[in-house]
Design an enzyme around this catalytic site. Structure first.
Site, PDB file in Angstrom:
ATOM      1  N   GLU A 148       0.731  -1.105  -0.123  1.00 47.53           N
ATOM      2  CA  GLU A 148      -0.016   0.012  -0.080  1.00 47.53           C
ATOM      3  C   GLU A 148       0.838   1.295  -0.128  1.00 47.53           C
ATOM      4  O   GLU A 148       0.127   2.270  -0.362  1.00 47.53           O
ATOM      5  CB  GLU A 148      -0.927  -0.131   1.269  1.00 47.53           C
ATOM      6  CG  GLU A 148      -1.980  -0.964   1.181  1.00 47.53           C
ATOM      7  CD  GLU A 148      -1.801  -2.200   1.807  1.00 47.53           C
ATOM      8  OE1 GLU A 148      -0.349  -2.776   1.930  1.00 47.53           O
ATOM      9  OE2 GLU A 148      -2.633  -3.189   1.987  1.00 47.53           O
TER      10      GLU A 148
ATOM     11  N   MET B 149      24.515   8.919   1.670  1.00 47.92           N
ATOM     12  CA  MET B 149      24.391  10.117   2.450  1.00 47.92           C
ATOM     13  C   MET B 149      24.706   9.918   3.856  1.00 47.92           C
ATOM     14  O   MET B 149      25.421  11.073   4.490  1.00 47.92           O
ATOM     15  CB  MET B 149      22.916  10.540   2.177  1.00 47.92           C
ATOM     16  CG  MET B 149      23.054  12.380   2.599  1.00 47.92           C
ATOM     17  SD  MET B 149      24.193  13.191   1.791  1.00 47.92           S
ATOM     18  CE  MET B 149      23.298  13.804   0.346  1.00 47.92           C
TER      19      MET B 149
ATOM     20  N   LYS C  66     -17.388  -0.412   6.159  1.00 46.57           N
ATOM     21  CA  LYS C  66     -17.792  -1.091   5.330  1.00 46.57           C
ATOM     22  C   LYS C  66     -19.213  -1.275   5.194  1.00 46.57           C
ATOM     23  O   LYS C  66     -19.616  -1.452   3.915  1.00 46.57           O
ATOM     24  CB  LYS C  66     -17.368  -2.808   5.940  1.00 46.57           C
ATOM     25  CG  LYS C  66     -17.718  -3.853   4.633  1.00 46.57           C
ATOM     26  CD  LYS C  66     -17.049  -5.168   4.741  1.00 46.57           C
ATOM     27  CE  LYS C  66     -17.146  -6.005   3.886  1.00 46.57           C
ATOM     28  NZ  LYS C  66     -16.452  -7.438   4.137  1.00 46.57           N
TER      29      LYS C  66
ATOM     30  N   PHE D 165     -11.633  -7.026  13.915  1.00 46.58           N
ATOM     31  CA  PHE D 165     -10.388  -7.210  13.125  1.00 46.58           C
ATOM     32  C   PHE D 165     -10.043  -6.311  12.001  1.00 46.58           C
ATOM     33  O   PHE D 165     -10.769  -5.824  11.430  1.00 46.58           O
ATOM     34  CB  PHE D 165     -10.804  -8.830  12.302  1.00 46.58           C
ATOM     35  CG  PHE D 165      -9.775  -9.388  11.405  1.00 46.58           C
ATOM     36  CD1 PHE D 165      -8.564  -9.613  11.741  1.00 46.58           C
ATOM     37  CD2 PHE D 165      -9.986  -9.264  10.057  1.00 46.58           C
ATOM     38  CE1 PHE D 165      -7.607  -9.748  10.857  1.00 46.58           C
ATOM     39  CE2 PHE D 165      -8.861  -9.655   9.092  1.00 46.58           C
ATOM     40  CZ  PHE D 165      -7.842  -9.914   9.539  1.00 46.58           C
ATOM     41  N   GLN D 166      -8.654  -5.929  12.003  1.00 47.56           N
ATOM     42  CA  GLN D 166      -8.166  -4.984  10.926  1.00 47.56           C
ATOM     43  C   GLN D 166      -8.825  -3.622  11.249  1.00 47.56           C
ATOM     44  O   GLN D 166      -9.143  -2.695  10.281  1.00 47.56           O
ATOM     45  CB  GLN D 166      -8.275  -5.457   9.738  1.00 47.56           C
ATOM     46  CG  GLN D 166      -7.502  -6.672   8.983  1.00 47.56           C
ATOM     47  CD  GLN D 166      -7.307  -6.681   7.589  1.00 47.56           C
ATOM     48  OE1 GLN D 166      -8.437  -6.695   6.837  1.00 47.56           O
ATOM     49  NE2 GLN D 166      -6.084  -7.268   7.236  1.00 47.56           N
TER      50      GLN D 166
END
Lengths: 163, 572
Positions: free
Chosen positions: B50, B479, B162, B112-113
């Protein structure tokens, strides 16, 4: 310097969190913060007390204005304004101390709003410095509990902060 | 027309003119993905992580000026996207991020999630929303696009539970053509009085310099800037984010300024009497020590965001407004003015600047037996005729690309300036190539950065994206190593990147072409071959001098006039 910033914002969940978040994220001082709905149910009014140099206060007001939920704001300390804070204070008040406490409450134009055999609960309204003065005047050993609302403010004169 | 929440989202995207959505499915967004499946107008690009979805949408936005759109699921989908959202936020990139959320009845139950996406993203978005009612969905999406693309642009997150997208619940669909918000009114026009005041100061200037940033690119004001600079015959320096807005080969251009800016740009900043800052935010990498910043200058600052003004450096003439309009009006006032810029003083100033230029501060060892990273970027410029879209990751290679790939046009240089996100380059290139399928897109990267989002090589094969990856492989986090060499007595703590995959084989295993170059004399031929493969992704692993450093360098906390110009040199 101490500043009182009055904010009109959308009465939406998360608006308060956005303001609080801004202060922690940018490391600004926040002394107190009060918030409640206004006569218009879609708007909340927040009074925020902060302190900092002129540059920091300028940034604070700019950053607050940038928040999408903020509709309008004013730094009340820039002009004439009124400031009030309420304090509820529970004091130990045994027989020998009751008269003395009552006199002190009267001097500060407070009200005793709850009484038991051994305690008084006092309601006191005024500027933050007046409330501080009361706390200094009362014998420290008698204080059981102090609850303060933090200041609310409004500008002097006929004009209001509105849409 | 009655639609379910999932279909409303897709329909809103169509009505908003969105052609590409970068995302990754998951439980909380299944209804939305089903709606995507049932149509053909909005193309979904499936990334492999993602974070890459957000970077790709970001790259798309930077290359086109249109908002990038991201779709990810709740919980880890959202948290993975946060780095990409914060990257876009720091560089003011317009983006709309749709995140799934657990159904409204279970929000707050540690489902969940579940994660508090609105809370987590609050400090790194321009604004965010949690949609609690289906009736609010279309208007919220409109508001999100409006906020993301107007004023100072930025990412906006819409968190969608949802149940809001439930296919069984349908309501009449209406996408508002316009949206008005009483609490959000970006400044539409810069104040003419302030513009006149600024021009008056500019006409009196003896040692003026333009310092311009990403705001010029974001507002597509490149032509207005160029016209103004040329009308005045003033020198101009640009920030890392501003490169390309004024052509890199333009005679007024002093190169980039700041920590790794050119000697002439930084010296001009230090000596200037009138600084005209346009769409730039006085970032610490640009200003160095603020107490020593432009000590003699009257500062004019044009910016759309009032909070950018006098944030880090006190400004004398603030002009709050859209960069393009302000520059246009400024040129008009200049042309109508009876005063002209002070020619004699400017001639003297240019003579001084030419002296600084003659230091040739970007010189490097051209006889080296090792490939110098600077040389690699020069060859890349030559082979691509300076016309490529160049994305980069973060570190030495980013600075070399900024210094040596002369950007002639805006939106060609795409990098994470503010947040400095390693792993940005490849996914950003995906977005750029989706937006411009025929264009040459190159990723300048390092062996450390590329590994942070290397999984996106799979996305590139799936969508036939012929990106060219130019890996300046020095075996170090360059760097970090440079700072350790300078400031920690060369104690290279954890900055060695000697264990890497065989990038050629790795690339081939994804179905792409891999190449390796180890000698300077082979470089041009290899890059020519790579760029001649118009329909293939080619990954060129270039072994460069492992210990090359980026010069000039202003150490943190130093002033513009205190630069290291070459190895072992004293401050100048």
């Amino acid at each position: 310097m101490r500043h009182i910033i009055s904010i009109l914002m959308e009465n939406e969940s998360g608006a308060l969190a956005r303001v609080a978040n801004l202060f922690t994220a940018r490391g600004y001082n926040i002394e107190s913060l009060t918030v409640a709905p206004t006569e218009d149910a879609t708007l909340s009014r927040m009074t925020l007390v902060t302190s900092g140099s002129d540059e920091i206060i300028e940034q604070i007001t700019k950053q607050l204005n940038k928040l999408v939920d903020v509709v309008k704001l004013v730094d009340l300390t820039e002009g004439g304004h009124l400031e009030r804070e309420m304090m509820l204070i529970k004091l130990r008040a045994e027989r020998t101390q009751r008269e003395e406490i009552k006199r002190l409450v009267d001097i500060f134009r407070g009200k005793i709003i709850d009484v038991t055999d051994t305690s008084y609960t006092v309601e006191l309204t005024g500027t933050a410095s007046k409330l501080n003065a009361f706390l200094e005047a009362v014998n420290e050993e008698l204080i059981v509990e102090v609850v303060r609302t933090g200041p609310s403010g409004i500008g002097r004169g006929p004009k209001g902060l509105g849409l | 027309m009655e639609l379910s929440g999932g279909d409303i989202i897709v329909q809103c995207l169509k009505d908003e003119g969105v052609e590409h959505v970068f995302g990754y499915p998951g439980g909380a967004v299944l209804h939305i993905y089903d709606a995507i499946f049932r149509q053909k107008d909005v193309q979904h690009i499936l990334v492999r992580h993602e974070q890459a979805a957000a970077h790709a949408a970001d790259g798309y936005a930077r290359a086109t000026g249109k908002p990038g759109v991201v779709l990810v699921t709740s919980g880890p989908g959202a948290t993975n996207a946060v780095t990409g959202i914060a990257t876009a936020y720091m560089d003011s990139i317009p983006m709309v991020v749709l995140t799934g959320q657990v159904p409204t009845p279970v929000i707050g139950s540690d489902a969940f999630q579940e994660v508090d996406t609105v809370g987590i993203t609050r400090p790194c978005v321009k604004h965010n929303f949690l949609v609690k009612r289906l009736e609010d969905l279309a208007e919220t999406i409109k508001k999100a696009f409006f906020i993301a693309t107007t004023g100072r642009p930025g990412p906006v997150v819409i968190d969608i539970p949802k149940d809001i997208t439930d296919p069984g619940v349908k309501i009449p669909y209406h996408y508002p053509a316009k949206v008005k918000m009483r609490s959000y009114n970006p400044v539409a026009k810069g104040h003419l009085g302030q513009i006149k005041k600024a021009v008056k100061i500019m006409m009196e200037a003896e040692r003026p310099v333009f310092y311009t940033g990403g705001g010029v690119v974001l507002d597509d004001a490149s032509k207005n800037l160029t016209d103004l600079v040329e009308a005045l015959n003033f020198p101009i320096t640009q920030t890392l984010m501003g490169l390309g807005a004024y052509p890199g080969s333009g005679k007024h251009f002093l190169g980039m300024l700041g920590m790794h800016g050119t000697y002439e740009a930084n010296m001009a900043m230090h000596e200037t009497d009138v600084l005209i800052a346009v769409g730039a935010r006085f970032d610490d990498r640009v200003t160095g020590h603020v107490k020593q910043f432009c000590p003699d200058a009257t500062i004019i600052h044009v910016d759309i965001d009032p909070s950018s003004i006098s944030k880090n450096v006190r400004v004398d003439v603030p002009i709050v407004g859209p960069v393009k309009q302000v520059l246009r009006d400024m040129l008009k006032v200049v042309n109508e003015s009876d005063k002209k810029p002070k020619k004699k003083a400017l001639d003297k100033w240019w003579a001084q600047i030419e002296k600084w230029r003659s230091m040739n501060c970007l010189k490097f060892d051209r006889k080296s037996k090792l490939i110098k990273p600077q040389y690699a970027v020069e060859v890349l410029h030559k082979v691509t005729k300076g016309e490529a879209f160049v994305t980069s990751d973060v570190g030495q290679h980013q600075m070399f690309a900024a210094q040596f790939y002369q950007f002639e046009k805006p939106r060609r240089w795409i990098n994470s300036g503010g947040l400095g996100t390693m792993g940005f380059g490849l996914p950003a290139a995906i977005g750029v190539q989706m937006a411009h399928p025929k264009a040459t897109v190159a990723v300048v990267t390092g062996e450390s950065s590329i590994q942070m989002c290397i999984q996106e090589l799979a996305t590139c094969i799936q969508y036939d994206l012929p990106i060219k990856i130019i890996l300046l492989n020095n075996g170090y986090m360059g760097m970090v190593r440079q700072w350790q060499e300078f400031f920690y007595d060369s104690r290279y703590s954890q900055s060695t990147m000697s264990v890497t995959p065989d990038f050629v084989k790795l690339t081939e295993s994804y179905g792409h072409v891999g190449m390796r170059v180890e000698k300077p004399e082979d470089l041009e031929g290899t890059l020519k071959e790579a760029f001649s493969m118009k329909d293939k992704l080619v990954f060129v692993d270039i072994k460069v001098d492992p210990e090359e450093n980026v010069y000039p360098m202003i150490a943190a906390g130093k002033g513009h006039h205190e630069m290291y110009l070459s190895p072992g040199s004293e401050l100048v």
